[in-house]
Write a protein that holds these residues in place. Structure first.
Motif, PDB file in Angstrom:
ATOM      1  N   ARG A   1       0.832  -1.212   0.000  1.00 49.68           N
ATOM      2  CA  ARG A   1       0.000   0.000   0.000  1.00 49.68           C
ATOM      3  C   ARG A   1       0.865   1.259   0.000  1.00 49.68           C
ATOM      4  O   ARG A   1       0.567   2.228  -0.688  1.00 49.68           O
ATOM      5  N   ALA A   2       1.918   1.237   0.800  1.00 49.16           N
ATOM      6  CA  ALA A   2       2.801   2.408   0.879  1.00 49.16           C
ATOM      7  C   ALA A   2       3.484   2.665  -0.455  1.00 49.16           C
ATOM      8  O   ALA A   2       3.557   3.811  -0.918  1.00 49.16           O
ATOM      9  N   LEU A   3       3.989   1.612  -1.082  1.00 49.68           N
ATOM     10  CA  LEU A   3       4.660   1.782  -2.371  1.00 49.68           C
ATOM     11  C   LEU A   3       3.689   2.224  -3.464  1.00 49.68           C
ATOM     12  O   LEU A   3       4.045   3.000  -4.341  1.00 49.68           O
ATOM     13  N   GLU A   4       2.457   1.759  -3.390  1.00 45.34           N
ATOM     14  CA  GLU A   4       1.450   2.192  -4.357  1.00 45.34           C
ATOM     15  C   GLU A   4       1.127   3.672  -4.179  1.00 45.34           C
ATOM     16  O   GLU A   4       0.846   4.376  -5.142  1.00 45.34           O
TER      17      GLU A   4
ATOM     18  N   ARG B   1      18.191   6.275  -1.221  1.00 44.58           N
ATOM     19  CA  ARG B   1      19.206   5.915  -0.212  1.00 44.58           C
ATOM     20  C   ARG B   1      18.582   5.180   0.966  1.00 44.58           C
ATOM     21  O   ARG B   1      19.192   4.296   1.558  1.00 44.58           O
ATOM     22  N   LEU B   2      17.362   5.532   1.297  1.00 47.09           N
ATOM     23  CA  LEU B   2      16.647   4.879   2.385  1.00 47.09           C
ATOM     24  C   LEU B   2      16.326   3.428   2.041  1.00 47.09           C
ATOM     25  O   LEU B   2      16.384   2.548   2.892  1.00 47.09           O
ATOM     26  N   LEU B   3      16.033   3.169   0.775  1.00 45.04           N
ATOM     27  CA  LEU B   3      15.574   1.847   0.351  1.00 45.04           C
ATOM     28  C   LEU B   3      16.675   0.917  -0.150  1.00 45.04           C
ATOM     29  O   LEU B   3      16.577  -0.293   0.008  1.00 45.04           O
TER      30      LEU B   3
ATOM     31  N   GLU C   1      25.681 -10.343 -16.905  1.00 44.89           N
ATOM     32  CA  GLU C   1      24.421 -11.081 -17.078  1.00 44.89           C
ATOM     33  C   GLU C   1      23.204 -10.354 -16.529  1.00 44.89           C
ATOM     34  O   GLU C   1      22.076 -10.758 -16.740  1.00 44.89           O
ATOM     35  N   GLY C   2      23.412  -9.298 -15.759  1.00 45.26           N
ATOM     36  CA  GLY C   2      22.279  -8.602 -15.158  1.00 45.26           C
ATOM     37  C   GLY C   2      22.707  -7.787 -13.955  1.00 45.26           C
ATOM     38  O   GLY C   2      23.861  -7.392 -13.838  1.00 45.26           O
ATOM     39  N   ALA C   3      21.776  -7.586 -13.047  1.00 45.79           N
ATOM     40  CA  ALA C   3      22.053  -6.780 -11.865  1.00 45.79           C
ATOM     41  C   ALA C   3      21.310  -7.347 -10.667  1.00 45.79           C
ATOM     42  O   ALA C   3      20.313  -8.053 -10.812  1.00 45.79           O
ATOM     43  N   GLY C   4      21.822  -7.020  -9.497  1.00 46.55           N
ATOM     44  CA  GLY C   4      21.164  -7.409  -8.253  1.00 46.55           C
ATOM     45  C   GLY C   4      21.049  -6.191  -7.355  1.00 46.55           C
ATOM     46  O   GLY C   4      21.963  -5.379  -7.276  1.00 46.55           O
ATOM     47  N   VAL C   5      19.904  -6.048  -6.708  1.00 44.08           N
ATOM     48  CA  VAL C   5      19.669  -4.920  -5.812  1.00 44.08           C
ATOM     49  C   VAL C   5      19.336  -5.471  -4.436  1.00 44.08           C
ATOM     50  O   VAL C   5      18.428  -6.290  -4.293  1.00 44.08           O
ATOM     51  N   ARG C   6      20.085  -5.017  -3.447  1.00 41.14           N
ATOM     52  CA  ARG C   6      19.820  -5.415  -2.063  1.00 41.14           C
ATOM     53  C   ARG C   6      19.109  -4.252  -1.383  1.00 41.14           C
ATOM     54  O   ARG C   6      19.628  -3.141  -1.320  1.00 41.14           O
ATOM     55  N   LEU C   7      17.893  -4.527  -0.890  1.00 42.76           N
ATOM     56  CA  LEU C   7      17.106  -3.492  -0.240  1.00 42.76           C
ATOM     57  C   LEU C   7      17.415  -3.416   1.248  1.00 42.76           C
ATOM     58  O   LEU C   7      17.820  -4.402   1.859  1.00 42.76           O
ATOM     59  N   ARG C   8      17.213  -2.253   1.799  1.00 41.40           N
ATOM     60  CA  ARG C   8      17.368  -2.045   3.237  1.00 41.40           C
ATOM     61  C   ARG C   8      15.986  -2.234   3.862  1.00 41.40           C
ATOM     62  O   ARG C   8      15.101  -1.391   3.682  1.00 41.40           O
ATOM     63  N   LEU C   9      15.793  -3.319   4.569  1.00 43.74           N
ATOM     64  CA  LEU C   9      14.492  -3.585   5.166  1.00 43.74           C
ATOM     65  C   LEU C   9      14.123  -2.539   6.204  1.00 43.74           C
ATOM     66  O   LEU C   9      12.956  -2.148   6.307  1.00 43.74           O
ATOM     67  N   ASP C  10      15.105  -2.068   6.966  1.00 46.85           N
ATOM     68  CA  ASP C  10      14.798  -1.024   7.945  1.00 46.85           C
ATOM     69  C   ASP C  10      14.381   0.260   7.237  1.00 46.85           C
ATOM     70  O   ASP C  10      13.506   0.986   7.709  1.00 46.85           O
ATOM     71  N   GLY C  11      14.973   0.545   6.102  1.00 42.62           N
ATOM     72  CA  GLY C  11      14.595   1.726   5.325  1.00 42.62           C
ATOM     73  C   GLY C  11      13.200   1.596   4.752  1.00 42.62           C
ATOM     74  O   GLY C  11      12.429   2.563   4.724  1.00 42.62           O
ATOM     75  N   LEU C  12      12.858   0.414   4.318  1.00 44.35           N
ATOM     76  CA  LEU C  12      11.524   0.158   3.790  1.00 44.35           C
ATOM     77  C   LEU C  12      10.490   0.366   4.885  1.00 44.35           C
ATOM     78  O   LEU C  12       9.469   1.020   4.676  1.00 44.35           O
ATOM     79  N   GLY C  13      10.779  -0.152   6.069  1.00 41.47           N
ATOM     80  CA  GLY C  13       9.869   0.042   7.200  1.00 41.47           C
ATOM     81  C   GLY C  13       9.724   1.507   7.556  1.00 41.47           C
ATOM     82  O   GLY C  13       8.622   1.988   7.847  1.00 41.47           O
ATOM     83  N   SER C  14      10.824   2.240   7.518  1.00 49.50           N
ATOM     84  CA  SER C  14      10.795   3.670   7.815  1.00 49.50           C
ATOM     85  C   SER C  14       9.943   4.428   6.803  1.00 49.50           C
ATOM     86  O   SER C  14       9.146   5.290   7.165  1.00 49.50           O
ATOM     87  N   LEU C  15      10.094   4.093   5.535  1.00 53.61           N
ATOM     88  CA  LEU C  15       9.306   4.740   4.492  1.00 53.61           C
ATOM     89  C   LEU C  15       7.822   4.445   4.680  1.00 53.61           C
ATOM     90  O   LEU C  15       6.984   5.340   4.574  1.00 53.61           O
ATOM     91  N   VAL C  16       7.484   3.202   4.986  1.00 57.88           N
ATOM     92  CA  VAL C  16       6.086   2.823   5.188  1.00 57.88           C
ATOM     93  C   VAL C  16       5.506   3.601   6.367  1.00 57.88           C
ATOM     94  O   VAL C  16       4.394   4.126   6.287  1.00 57.88           O
ATOM     95  N   ARG C  17       6.257   3.708   7.452  1.00 61.63           N
ATOM     96  CA  ARG C  17       5.765   4.465   8.616  1.00 61.63           C
ATOM     97  C   ARG C  17       5.578   5.939   8.262  1.00 61.63           C
ATOM     98  O   ARG C  17       4.592   6.557   8.670  1.00 61.63           O
ATOM     99  N   ASP C  18       6.511   6.517   7.508  1.00 61.50           N
ATOM    100  CA  ASP C  18       6.389   7.915   7.098  1.00 61.50           C
ATOM    101  C   ASP C  18       5.134   8.136   6.254  1.00 61.50           C
ATOM    102  O   ASP C  18       4.389   9.097   6.467  1.00 61.50           O
ATOM    103  N   LEU C  19       4.910   7.252   5.314  1.00 64.40           N
ATOM    104  CA  LEU C  19       3.741   7.392   4.440  1.00 64.40           C
ATOM    105  C   LEU C  19       2.442   7.169   5.216  1.00 64.40           C
ATOM    106  O   LEU C  19       1.451   7.854   4.977  1.00 64.40           O
ATOM    107  N   ALA C  20       2.458   6.232   6.150  1.00 63.15           N
ATOM    108  CA  ALA C  20       1.263   5.972   6.959  1.00 63.15           C
ATOM    109  C   ALA C  20       0.934   7.180   7.840  1.00 63.15           C
ATOM    110  O   ALA C  20      -0.219   7.526   8.034  1.00 63.15           O
TER     111      ALA C  20
END
Length: 71
Positions: free
Chosen positions: A8-11, A30-32, A41-60
């Motif tokens: 929901r937050a990302l949407e 930078r947060l995410l 062959e491609g790329a890999g992205v490692r997300l920051r779970l704490d940053g994702l949680g912070s963003l969700v809380r901010d949006l909420a």
């Protein structure tokens, strides 16, 4: 943090992305994103779970504020 809350937050941020200042976009990235690895062959992205949680809380926290402003 549930998957549903994260989705929901990302949407909610997607329609606003084009309206954000470049500095705010950079802050969110930078947060995410913890690390990006690029290979032939491609790329890999490692997300920051704490940053994702912070963003969700901010949006909420902004959701009730936006509802009051719209009323």
């Amino acid at each position: 943090m549930t998957e549903r809350k994260v989705l929901r937050a990302l949407e909610r941020i997607e329609p606003l992305w084009d309206e954000l200042f470049p500095a705010e976009r950079a802050r969110i990235v930078r947060l995410l994103v913890d690390r990006v690895d690029v290979w032939a062959e491609g790329a890999g992205v490692r997300l920051r779970l704490d940053g994702l949680g912070s963003l969700v809380r901010d949006l909420a926290a902004q959701a009730p504020e936006a509802a009051r402003t719209a009323a």
